[in-house]
Scaffold this motif. Structure first.
Motif, short mmCIF file in Angstrom:
data_model
loop_
_atom_site.label_atom_id
_atom_site.label_comp_id
_atom_site.label_asym_id
_atom_site.label_seq_id
_atom_site.Cartn_x
_atom_site.Cartn_y
_atom_site.Cartn_z
N LYS A 65 0.82 -1.21 0.00
CA LYS A 65 0.00 0.00 0.00
C LYS A 65 0.86 1.27 0.00
N GLN A 66 1.92 1.24 -0.82
CA GLN A 66 2.81 2.40 -0.93
C GLN A 66 3.24 2.58 -2.37
N TRP A 67 3.70 3.78 -2.64
CA TRP A 67 4.26 4.10 -3.94
C TRP A 67 5.63 3.44 -4.05
N VAL A 68 5.91 2.77 -5.15
CA VAL A 68 7.22 2.17 -5.39
C VAL A 68 7.72 2.61 -6.76
N VAL A 69 9.03 2.75 -6.86
CA VAL A 69 9.67 3.18 -8.10
C VAL A 69 10.82 2.23 -8.39
N GLU A 70 10.88 1.78 -9.62
CA GLU A 70 11.99 0.94 -10.07
C GLU A 70 13.11 1.84 -10.57
N LEU A 71 14.33 1.57 -10.15
CA LEU A 71 15.50 2.32 -10.60
C LEU A 71 16.47 1.37 -11.28
N THR A 72 17.07 1.84 -12.37
CA THR A 72 18.08 1.06 -13.09
C THR A 72 19.40 1.81 -13.01
N ALA A 73 20.47 1.09 -12.73
CA ALA A 73 21.79 1.71 -12.65
C ALA A 73 22.08 2.48 -13.94
N ALA A 74 22.68 3.65 -13.80
CA ALA A 74 23.01 4.49 -14.95
C ALA A 74 24.52 4.59 -15.10
N VAL A 75 24.94 4.80 -16.33
CA VAL A 75 26.36 4.96 -16.63
C VAL A 75 26.55 6.28 -17.36
N GLN A 76 27.73 6.89 -17.17
CA GLN A 76 28.03 8.16 -17.80
C GLN A 76 29.02 7.95 -18.94
N PRO A 86 32.01 8.77 -20.98
CA PRO A 86 33.17 9.56 -20.61
C PRO A 86 33.46 10.72 -21.56
N ASP A 87 32.99 10.62 -22.80
CA ASP A 87 33.26 11.69 -23.77
C ASP A 87 32.23 12.81 -23.73
N THR A 88 30.95 12.45 -23.65
CA THR A 88 29.89 13.46 -23.71
C THR A 88 29.38 13.86 -22.32
N GLY A 89 29.60 13.01 -21.32
CA GLY A 89 29.09 13.28 -19.99
C GLY A 89 27.64 12.91 -19.78
N ARG A 90 26.98 12.42 -20.84
CA ARG A 90 25.56 12.08 -20.73
C ARG A 90 25.35 10.80 -19.92
N TRP A 91 24.30 10.82 -19.12
CA TRP A 91 23.91 9.66 -18.33
C TRP A 91 22.83 8.88 -19.05
N THR A 92 22.94 7.56 -19.06
CA THR A 92 21.91 6.69 -19.61
C THR A 92 21.80 5.45 -18.74
N ALA A 93 20.65 4.82 -18.81
CA ALA A 93 20.46 3.58 -18.06
C ALA A 93 21.36 2.51 -18.66
N ASP A 94 21.96 1.73 -17.81
CA ASP A 94 22.79 0.60 -18.25
C ASP A 94 21.84 -0.56 -18.53
N PRO A 95 21.75 -1.04 -19.79
CA PRO A 95 20.81 -2.11 -20.11
C PRO A 95 21.06 -3.39 -19.31
N HIS A 96 22.29 -3.56 -18.84
CA HIS A 96 22.62 -4.75 -18.06
C HIS A 96 22.85 -4.39 -16.59
N GLY A 97 22.47 -3.17 -16.23
CA GLY A 97 22.75 -2.68 -14.89
C GLY A 97 21.80 -3.23 -13.84
N GLU A 98 22.23 -3.04 -12.62
CA GLU A 98 21.45 -3.46 -11.46
C GLU A 98 20.12 -2.72 -11.44
N ARG A 99 19.10 -3.40 -10.95
CA ARG A 99 17.79 -2.79 -10.78
C ARG A 99 17.40 -2.89 -9.31
N ILE A 100 16.88 -1.77 -8.80
CA ILE A 100 16.44 -1.77 -7.41
C ILE A 100 15.05 -1.16 -7.34
#
Length: 132
Positions: A25-36, A38-52
């Motif tokens: 009975k609570q709000w839950v959010v799935e998070l996926t590990a993100a990677v940066q 190194p050249d552009t500095g942009r963050w994106t979800a790691d398709p093989h990253g940990e999920r919490i």
């Protein structure tokens, strides 16, 4: 677009759409590990990253929104390069990482996010109502 968050432990995550978990009975959010990138500095979800799963609103659980593209603003990118050079020079001279390197990186992310928030704001906000 899903938000990017820096967790209380300094790791970065991409937020998925949250939902109400009927069991707890609570709000839950799935998070996926993100990677940066190194050249552009942009963050994106790691398709093989940990999920919490985070119960409740991530902002109230110690997660801070960060810019997905922190180097979008040239002045922020320049400041980042300068701080990186200083931290790297310190490590070369002393032989150990700068004691505040992580704090500096987080502060730069916070500044980049602030400029993004300002960019998102409407240029001409509606007039305020009330007494003059």
């Amino acid at each position: 677009m899903n938000r990017l968050l820096r967790g209380p432990d300094g790791r970065h995550w991409q937020e998925a759409i949250g939902h109400v978990d009927e069991e707890v009975k609570q709000w839950v959010v799935e998070l996926t590990a993100a990677v940066q990138d190194p050249d552009t500095g942009r963050w994106t979800a790691d398709p093989h990253g940990e999920r919490i799963t985070v119960t409740g609103v991530p902002d109230r659980a110690g997660y801070t929104e960060v810019s997905a593209d922190p180097f979008h603003e040239p002045c922020i990118a320049h400041l980042h390069r300068l701080v990186t050079e200083l931290v790297d020079d310190f490590e070369q001279q002393v032989g150990a990482p700068h004691p505040h390197a992580t704090d500096l990186a987080h502060a730069l992310e916070d500044v980049a996010m602030r400029t993004e928030q300002l960019r998102r704001r409407p240029r001409h906000p509606p007039p305020r109502r009330g007494r003059r």
